[in-house]
Design a protein around this motif. Structure first.
Motif, PDB file in Angstrom:
ATOM      1  N   PRO A   1       3.020   0.486   9.140  1.00 22.48           N
ATOM      2  CA  PRO A   1       3.386   1.902   9.001  1.00 22.48           C
ATOM      3  C   PRO A   1       3.619   2.603  10.334  1.00 22.48           C
ATOM      4  CG  PRO A   1       1.454   1.345   7.664  1.00 22.48           C
ATOM      5  CD  PRO A   1       1.709   0.194   8.585  1.00 22.48           C
ATOM      6  N   ASP A   2       3.109   2.029  11.425  1.00 22.08           N
ATOM      7  CA  ASP A   2       3.236   2.714  12.714  1.00 22.08           C
ATOM      8  C   ASP A   2       4.447   2.264  13.518  1.00 22.08           C
ATOM      9  OD1 ASP A   2       0.904   4.143  12.264  1.00 22.08           O
ATOM     10  OD2 ASP A   2      -0.309   2.437  12.917  1.00 22.08           O
ATOM     11  N   ALA A   3       5.233   1.304  12.969  1.00 23.04           N
ATOM     12  CA  ALA A   3       6.332   0.734  13.748  1.00 23.04           C
ATOM     13  C   ALA A   3       7.656   0.891  13.036  1.00 23.04           C
ATOM     14  CB  ALA A   3       6.057  -0.739  14.032  1.00 23.04           C
ATOM     15  N   HIS A   4       8.031   2.127  12.720  1.00 19.19           N
ATOM     16  CA  HIS A   4       9.311   2.339  12.059  1.00 19.19           C
ATOM     17  C   HIS A   4       9.951   3.629  12.557  1.00 19.19           C
ATOM     18  CE1 HIS A   4       6.439   4.680   9.679  1.00 19.19           C
ATOM     19  NE2 HIS A   4       7.451   5.463   9.383  1.00 19.19           N
TER      20      HIS A   4
ATOM     21  N   LEU B   1       5.578   3.055  -7.565  1.00 17.87           N
ATOM     22  CA  LEU B   1       4.255   3.563  -7.218  1.00 17.87           C
ATOM     23  C   LEU B   1       3.738   4.476  -8.326  1.00 17.87           C
ATOM     24  CD1 LEU B   1       4.740   4.495  -3.441  1.00 17.87           C
ATOM     25  CD2 LEU B   1       3.792   2.376  -4.387  1.00 17.87           C
ATOM     26  N   SER B   2       2.415   4.470  -8.498  1.00 22.62           N
ATOM     27  CA  SER B   2       1.786   5.271  -9.553  1.00 22.62           C
ATOM     28  C   SER B   2       1.463   6.671  -9.051  1.00 22.62           C
ATOM     29  CB  SER B   2       0.503   4.573 -10.026  1.00 22.62           C
ATOM     30  OG  SER B   2      -0.151   5.346 -11.007  1.00 22.62           O
ATOM     31  N   LYS B   3       1.606   7.637  -9.953  1.00 19.38           N
ATOM     32  CA  LYS B   3       1.142   8.992  -9.683  1.00 19.38           C
ATOM     33  C   LYS B   3      -0.301   9.140 -10.181  1.00 19.38           C
ATOM     34  CE  LYS B   3       5.340  11.843  -9.814  1.00 19.38           C
ATOM     35  NZ  LYS B   3       5.985  12.957 -10.528  1.00 19.38           N
ATOM     36  N   PRO B   4      -1.127   9.937  -9.517  1.00 23.05           N
ATOM     37  CA  PRO B   4      -0.889  10.622  -8.245  1.00 23.05           C
ATOM     38  C   PRO B   4      -0.721   9.589  -7.136  1.00 23.05           C
ATOM     39  CG  PRO B   4      -2.837  11.497  -9.369  1.00 23.05           C
ATOM     40  CD  PRO B   4      -2.463  10.226 -10.059  1.00 23.05           C
ATOM     41  N   VAL B   5       0.329   9.729  -6.353  1.00 19.04           N
ATOM     42  CA  VAL B   5       0.684   8.705  -5.385  1.00 19.04           C
ATOM     43  C   VAL B   5      -0.318   8.683  -4.233  1.00 19.04           C
ATOM     44  CG1 VAL B   5       2.205  10.157  -3.981  1.00 19.04           C
ATOM     45  CG2 VAL B   5       2.609   7.700  -4.116  1.00 19.04           C
ATOM     46  N   ASP B   6      -0.685   7.462  -3.856  1.00 16.43           N
ATOM     47  CA  ASP B   6      -1.521   7.272  -2.681  1.00 16.43           C
ATOM     48  C   ASP B   6      -0.620   7.446  -1.452  1.00 16.43           C
ATOM     49  OD1 ASP B   6      -2.478   5.160  -0.482  1.00 16.43           O
ATOM     50  OD2 ASP B   6      -4.224   5.914  -1.563  1.00 16.43           O
ATOM     51  N   THR B   7      -0.967   8.389  -0.579  1.00 15.25           N
ATOM     52  CA  THR B   7      -0.073   8.713   0.536  1.00 15.25           C
ATOM     53  C   THR B   7       0.133   7.522   1.467  1.00 15.25           C
ATOM     54  OG1 THR B   7      -1.995   9.667   1.677  1.00 15.25           O
ATOM     55  CG2 THR B   7      -0.551  11.178   0.484  1.00 15.25           C
ATOM     56  N   THR B   8      -0.921   6.723   1.661  1.00 19.57           N
ATOM     57  CA  THR B   8      -0.771   5.528   2.506  1.00 19.57           C
ATOM     58  C   THR B   8       0.207   4.550   1.878  1.00 19.57           C
ATOM     59  OG1 THR B   8      -3.047   5.775   3.314  1.00 19.57           O
ATOM     60  CG2 THR B   8      -2.011   3.618   3.593  1.00 19.57           C
ATOM     61  N   ALA B   9       0.094   4.366   0.567  1.00 18.83           N
ATOM     62  CA  ALA B   9       1.002   3.450  -0.134  1.00 18.83           C
ATOM     63  C   ALA B   9       2.437   3.951  -0.087  1.00 18.83           C
ATOM     64  CB  ALA B   9       0.547   3.283  -1.584  1.00 18.83           C
ATOM     65  N   LEU B  10       2.607   5.285  -0.160  1.00 20.71           N
ATOM     66  CA  LEU B  10       3.953   5.859  -0.099  1.00 20.71           C
ATOM     67  C   LEU B  10       4.587   5.611   1.270  1.00 20.71           C
ATOM     68  CD1 LEU B  10       6.238   7.572  -1.284  1.00 20.71           C
ATOM     69  CD2 LEU B  10       4.984   9.620  -0.562  1.00 20.71           C
ATOM     70  N   LEU B  11       3.843   5.869   2.327  1.00 23.25           N
ATOM     71  CA  LEU B  11       4.368   5.658   3.674  1.00 23.25           C
ATOM     72  C   LEU B  11       4.655   4.181   3.922  1.00 23.25           C
ATOM     73  CD1 LEU B  11       2.076   8.100   5.694  1.00 23.25           C
ATOM     74  CD2 LEU B  11       4.440   8.467   4.960  1.00 23.25           C
ATOM     75  N   LYS B  12       3.798   3.319   3.399  1.00 28.43           N
ATOM     76  CA  LYS B  12       4.002   1.878   3.573  1.00 28.43           C
ATOM     77  C   LYS B  12       5.262   1.419   2.838  1.00 28.43           C
ATOM     78  CE  LYS B  12       1.718  -2.578   3.094  1.00 28.43           C
ATOM     79  NZ  LYS B  12       0.528  -3.314   2.633  1.00 28.43           N
TER      80      LYS B  12
END
Length: 511
Positions: free
Chosen positions: A380-383, A487-498
């Protein structure tokens, strides 16, 4: 033997069933005493009369066809297709359900048919009650499924908004004391999300609404996703979280399998103050065993047999009650669906071990090189910051999602409908990633929007589909489209960014 004739005569006359004998012309030639209590006629009133006297008028035509067929193929058998399918008529004109047993008799050169008649009114009523109960249960299951589908969407929408707004405010507020309050609020929100998910999951599992969707699932990939999800919790609780490296692949339902491990790992971390939680694999000729072990508080031996019961929580000796006791109930139901077995062992004060046994027929082996390739994407930190195109018909969710993504540094365009998306997002840029809710109010699905944008641009635009009822969606979408994440709601923000990062890496690799 001297009493045999008398016994036979007595049994014939006073049999528990009404007995009548009919000749080949359909006339009654014998009737025992039981016909009086059953049919209301004295035996002498029936002798010489047509059998049709005892058949309700509405059924006489069918009765004639039965008689004709029986005369052609006489044998001892039940009359009629089902219990309760036949009716008799009493002397007072009333009808009742009967079971009739027929037997052919040959006396000299004459043919007769003996019929044993029994009242089955109670049995018929019982059968009708069973059918009605089954139909009512089916209606209840259908209603429950509709409720779950609605609840999955309608309850998760506001949770999605609250979660994203909380994450956004944590990024915007500089004051440490306010940030601490927001973090506490965020923890409460996560607890609510877990409770909602657990309640909906156990209800769907018990109603039979979930069917496994079998595919090859790399264990290394699942372990990496679990590590990402639980790393921050482990750090906060000062727990050493360890996953064993593996190149094994399991043939199973990916979502359910992840959910099973997720619940076991969540339990292990929840009941471990400090120490270690580890996930490891071991193989034998007939099975693979995945173990989740912790050095936590442990479970008393006399409580182990109840840990899979719904809403049951073990006394944790002063520890604060956490959750509602559905995690292991979900594990049990998921394991049953997947054909696995789960065994829990524990020592009070020394920790707990959960072991999942997976039959060898569900195991696939692949090379370490293939495993490494599968895990290559996703830092997630390299894009670079792509443009994100958001389609969400719930205004609160749309505003919260857009705010969160902008605070993460993305350029975001958003709209509420499929029609607006095609106009607003034209022309598409090469670095665009589409994020869209699956259930839209204008009768389009998120996939409809994604496919329309792909057709419009002439390429596989990366897409992220969000749904409050993800498992049902995934079962309708088979196979899943390429270059797409669900992805499932409520979306996990980490999973969304990944997911954004993974899709961007795929686009760059294909460029």
């Amino acid at each position: 033997m001297e009493y045999l004739d008398a016994i036979n005569e007595h049994l014939l006359r006073f049999s528990p069933d009404a007995l009548i004998v009919v000749d080949d012309g359909g006339l009654i030639r014998f009737a025992n005493e039981t016909v009086t209590s059953l049919l209301g006629y004295r035996p002498s009133e029936l002798i010489g009369r047509s059998l049709s006297l005892l058949i309700p008028e509405r059924l006489r035509e069918r009765h004639i066809s039965h008689v004709d067929r029986y005369v052609r193929e006489p044998e001892s058998r039940d009359m009629g297709a089902q219990v309760g399918d036949q009716f008799a008529r009493r002397a007072d004109g009333s009808e009742f359900a009967v079971a009739i047993r027929l037997a052919p008799i040959r006396v000299k050169d004459r043919s007769f048919v003996a019929a044993a008649i029994r009242d089955v009114t109670e049995r018929r009523e019982f059968n009708e009650a069973l059918v009605a109960a089954r139909e009512e249960a089916d209606r209840a299951n259908r209603a429950k499924s509709r409720f779950l589908a609605t609840a999955s969407h309608d309850l998760r929408q506001p949770m999605q908004t609250i979660r994203l707004l909380n994450m956004a405010m944590q990024k915007m507020v500089p004051q440490p004391d306010v940030r601490e309050l927001l973090q506490q609020q965020g923890q409460a929100i996560e607890n609510m999300v877990r409770l909602l998910n657990a309640l909906l999951d156990i209800s769907r599992l018990e109603s039979g609404a979930i069917r496994p969707n079998i595919a090859d699932v790399p264990l290394a990939k699942v372990f990496e996703e679990l590590r990402t999800e639980f790393a921050s919790i482990a750090r906060t609780r000062r727990i050493d979280l360890h996953f064993q490296a593996t190149d094994l692949v399991v043939s199973t339902d990916r979502i359910l399998f992840y959910q099973l491990l997720q619940n076991l790992l969540g339990n292990a971390l929840k009941y471990t103050d400090e120490g270690t939680v580890s996930v490891a694999c071991s193989s034998t000729a007939d099975a693979l065993t995945i173990s989740v072990e912790d050095s936590g508080v442990g479970i008393p031996k006399d409580k182990l047999e109840r840990i899979f019961d719904e809403y049951y929580q073990v006394d944790t000796h002063g520890m604060k009650r956490m959750g509602v006791g559905l995690g292991l109930a979900i594990v049990k139901e998921v394991a049953r669906l997947l054909g696995f077995s789960v065994r829990i062992t524990s020592q009070l004060g020394e920790g707990t071990q959960a072991r999942i046994r997976i039959p060898s027929r569900q195991i696939v082996v692949r090379s370490t090189a293939a495993q490494a390739a599968a895990l290559a994407a996703g830092d997630p930190d390299a894009h670079r910051r792509e443009r994100l195109l958001l389609v969400e018909d719930n205004e609160g969710v749309r505003v919260a999602t857009e705010l969160f993504l902008k605070l993460e540094g993305y350029e975001v365009l958003s709209t509420s409908s499929a029609a607006e998306a095609q106009m607003l997002f034209s022309p598409l840029r090469s670095d665009d990633v589409v994020i869209v809710d699956y259930h839209l109010e204008d009768r389009h699905t998120g996939l409809d929007v994604l496919f329309a944008l792909r057709e419009q641009s002439g390429r596989n635009v990366p897409g992220i589909i969000l749904s409050g009822d993800l498992q049902s969606v995934l079962r309708r979408v088979d196979p899943q489209p390429a270059n797409c994440r669900f992805l499932s709601k409520p979306v996990d923000t980490t999973a969304l960014l990944k997911a954004i990062c993974e899709l961007s890496d795929i686009r760059l690799q294909n460029a």
